[in-house]
Motif scaffolding. Structure first.
Motif, PDB file in Angstrom:
ATOM      1  N   GLY A  99     -21.719 -30.490   5.890  1.00  0.00           N
ATOM      2  CA  GLY A  99     -21.742 -29.968   7.252  1.00  0.00           C
ATOM      3  C   GLY A  99     -21.859 -28.466   7.321  1.00  0.00           C
ATOM      4  N   ASP A 100     -21.300 -27.776   6.326  1.00  0.00           N
ATOM      5  CA  ASP A 100     -21.346 -26.316   6.341  1.00  0.00           C
ATOM      6  C   ASP A 100     -22.767 -25.797   6.147  1.00  0.00           C
ATOM      7  N   GLU A 101     -23.526 -26.466   5.296  1.00  0.00           N
ATOM      8  CA  GLU A 101     -24.894 -26.025   5.003  1.00  0.00           C
ATOM      9  C   GLU A 101     -25.953 -26.848   5.730  1.00  0.00           C
ATOM     10  N   CYS A 102     -25.522 -27.832   6.515  1.00  0.00           N
ATOM     11  CA  CYS A 102     -26.439 -28.706   7.261  1.00  0.00           C
ATOM     12  C   CYS A 102     -27.502 -29.294   6.343  1.00  0.00           C
ATOM     13  N   ARG A 103     -27.045 -29.984   5.272  1.00  0.00           N
ATOM     14  CA  ARG A 103     -27.993 -30.550   4.333  1.00  0.00           C
ATOM     15  C   ARG A 103     -27.518 -31.915   3.849  1.00  0.00           C
ATOM     16  N   ILE A 104     -28.483 -32.720   3.432  1.00  0.00           N
ATOM     17  CA  ILE A 104     -28.178 -34.001   2.799  1.00  0.00           C
ATOM     18  C   ILE A 104     -27.885 -33.720   1.334  1.00  0.00           C
ATOM     19  N   VAL A 105     -26.797 -34.272   0.840  1.00  0.00           N
ATOM     20  CA  VAL A 105     -26.367 -34.034  -0.532  1.00  0.00           C
ATOM     21  C   VAL A 105     -27.006 -35.085  -1.438  1.00  0.00           C
ATOM     22  N   GLU A 106     -27.563 -34.643  -2.548  1.00  0.00           N
ATOM     23  CA  GLU A 106     -28.162 -35.576  -3.509  1.00  0.00           C
ATOM     24  C   GLU A 106     -27.085 -36.520  -4.056  1.00  0.00           C
ATOM     25  N   PRO A 107     -27.446 -37.777  -4.337  1.00  0.00           N
ATOM     26  CA  PRO A 107     -26.463 -38.759  -4.801  1.00  0.00           C
ATOM     27  C   PRO A 107     -25.690 -38.327  -6.045  1.00  0.00           C
ATOM     28  N   THR A 108     -26.343 -37.679  -6.997  1.00  0.00           N
ATOM     29  CA  THR A 108     -25.641 -37.260  -8.215  1.00  0.00           C
ATOM     30  C   THR A 108     -24.590 -36.199  -7.910  1.00  0.00           C
ATOM     31  N   GLU A 109     -24.912 -35.269  -7.025  1.00  0.00           N
ATOM     32  CA  GLU A 109     -23.961 -34.234  -6.636  1.00  0.00           C
ATOM     33  C   GLU A 109     -22.775 -34.849  -5.884  1.00  0.00           C
ATOM     34  N   ALA A 110     -23.056 -35.793  -4.991  1.00  0.00           N
ATOM     35  CA  ALA A 110     -21.982 -36.442  -4.230  1.00  0.00           C
ATOM     36  C   ALA A 110     -21.092 -37.275  -5.149  1.00  0.00           C
ATOM     37  N   ALA A 111     -21.700 -38.006  -6.104  1.00  0.00           N
ATOM     38  CA  ALA A 111     -20.914 -38.808  -7.048  1.00  0.00           C
ATOM     39  C   ALA A 111     -20.039 -37.903  -7.913  1.00  0.00           C
ATOM     40  N   ALA A 112     -20.551 -36.729  -8.293  1.00  0.00           N
ATOM     41  CA  ALA A 112     -19.756 -35.773  -9.070  1.00  0.00           C
ATOM     42  C   ALA A 112     -18.580 -35.260  -8.239  1.00  0.00           C
ATOM     43  N   ALA A 113     -18.790 -35.063  -6.943  1.00  0.00           N
ATOM     44  CA  ALA A 113     -17.706 -34.624  -6.067  1.00  0.00           C
ATOM     45  C   ALA A 113     -16.629 -35.698  -5.955  1.00  0.00           C
ATOM     46  N   VAL A 114     -17.040 -36.960  -5.912  1.00  0.00           N
ATOM     47  CA  VAL A 114     -16.077 -38.066  -5.864  1.00  0.00           C
ATOM     48  C   VAL A 114     -15.288 -38.116  -7.163  1.00  0.00           C
ATOM     49  N   ALA A 115     -15.971 -37.940  -8.284  1.00  0.00           N
ATOM     50  CA  ALA A 115     -15.286 -37.960  -9.580  1.00  0.00           C
ATOM     51  C   ALA A 115     -14.279 -36.805  -9.677  1.00  0.00           C
ATOM     52  N   GLY A 116     -14.603 -35.667  -9.070  1.00  0.00           N
ATOM     53  CA  GLY A 116     -13.722 -34.506  -9.119  1.00  0.00           C
ATOM     54  C   GLY A 116     -12.528 -34.608  -8.194  1.00  0.00           C
ATOM     55  N   ASN A 117     -12.703 -35.295  -7.071  1.00  0.00           N
ATOM     56  CA  ASN A 117     -11.612 -35.428  -6.098  1.00  0.00           C
ATOM     57  C   ASN A 117     -11.853 -36.689  -5.289  1.00  0.00           C
ATOM     58  N   ASN A 118     -11.294 -37.803  -5.729  1.00  0.00           N
ATOM     59  CA  ASN A 118     -11.589 -39.072  -5.078  1.00  0.00           C
ATOM     60  C   ASN A 118     -10.835 -39.286  -3.761  1.00  0.00           C
ATOM     61  N   GLY A 127     -12.477 -47.307  -3.317  1.00  0.00           N
ATOM     62  CA  GLY A 127     -12.247 -46.778  -4.655  1.00  0.00           C
ATOM     63  C   GLY A 127     -13.401 -45.890  -5.088  1.00  0.00           C
ATOM     64  N   PRO A 128     -13.132 -44.948  -5.998  1.00  0.00           N
ATOM     65  CA  PRO A 128     -14.155 -43.984  -6.402  1.00  0.00           C
ATOM     66  C   PRO A 128     -15.346 -44.606  -7.120  1.00  0.00           C
ATOM     67  N   ASP A 129     -15.134 -45.654  -7.912  1.00  0.00           N
ATOM     68  CA  ASP A 129     -16.257 -46.267  -8.634  1.00  0.00           C
ATOM     69  C   ASP A 129     -17.238 -46.929  -7.674  1.00  0.00           C
ATOM     70  N   VAL A 130     -16.709 -47.651  -6.690  1.00  0.00           N
ATOM     71  CA  VAL A 130     -17.583 -48.324  -5.712  1.00  0.00           C
ATOM     72  C   VAL A 130     -18.296 -47.290  -4.854  1.00  0.00           C
ATOM     73  N   LEU A 131     -17.586 -46.263  -4.409  1.00  0.00           N
ATOM     74  CA  LEU A 131     -18.226 -45.231  -3.596  1.00  0.00           C
ATOM     75  C   LEU A 131     -19.321 -44.526  -4.384  1.00  0.00           C
ATOM     76  N   SER A 132     -19.089 -44.218  -5.645  1.00  0.00           N
ATOM     77  CA  SER A 132     -20.129 -43.573  -6.468  1.00  0.00           C
ATOM     78  C   SER A 132     -21.358 -44.471  -6.579  1.00  0.00           C
ATOM     79  N   LEU A 133     -21.138 -45.769  -6.761  1.00  0.00           N
ATOM     80  CA  LEU A 133     -22.263 -46.712  -6.826  1.00  0.00           C
ATOM     81  C   LEU A 133     -23.024 -46.738  -5.504  1.00  0.00           C
ATOM     82  N   LEU A 134     -22.313 -46.805  -4.382  1.00  0.00           N
ATOM     83  CA  LEU A 134     -22.969 -46.827  -3.073  1.00  0.00           C
ATOM     84  C   LEU A 134     -23.743 -45.538  -2.820  1.00  0.00           C
ATOM     85  N   LEU A 135     -23.225 -44.413  -3.293  1.00  0.00           N
ATOM     86  CA  LEU A 135     -23.948 -43.144  -3.158  1.00  0.00           C
ATOM     87  C   LEU A 135     -25.226 -43.155  -3.991  1.00  0.00           C
TER      88      LEU A 135
END
Length: 118
Positions: free
Chosen positions: A25-44, A7-15
């Motif tokens: 993968g496109d930019e070969c970078r580690i995504v900051e947790p806040t950015e990743a959680a925002a991506a989950v909120a936008g498209n779970n 679920g999106p809430d648990v995944l956001s917490l784990l991030l």
């Protein structure tokens, strides 16, 4: 897939806790947790197209219980004390552990502690 399972809430917490990490993968970078959680909120359903990898081993012990341990690292170092992984003997002992409510449980150097948790 992790978002669909947990679920999106648990995944956001784990991030946010850095239990799992998003990778772009496109930019070969580690995504900051806040950015990743925002991506989950936008498209779970797809976590914004990021790859998600785990920093710990997640073990499904029972229908409603996941245990997080370190990967199969069993040695200690001066600055590292790993949480023991779950093996077949741990899972067998957990399945046979009594399921009565206890006010406290003593777990002295017993690996992951899964028997006391169940």
């Amino acid at each position: 897939r992790l978002c669909q399972l947990l679920g999106p809430d648990v995944l956001s917490l784990l991030l946010r806790l850095r239990v799992v990490q998003a990778l772009d993968g496109d930019e070969c970078r580690i995504v900051e947790p806040t950015e990743a959680a925002a991506a989950v909120a936008g498209n779970n359903m797809c976590c914004g197209g990021f790859f998600v990898v785990s920093n710990v081993a997640l073990w499904p012990v029972e229908d409603d219980l996941l245990i997080a341990t370190d990967f199969e690292q069993t040695y200690s170092a001066e600055d590292v004390e790993p949480v023991m992984y779950l093996s077949e003997d741990s899972l067998a002992l957990a399945s046979g552990a009594p399921r009565v409510k206890a006010s406290s449980v003593l777990d002295v150097c017993c690996g992951s502690g899964v028997q006391g948790i169940v």
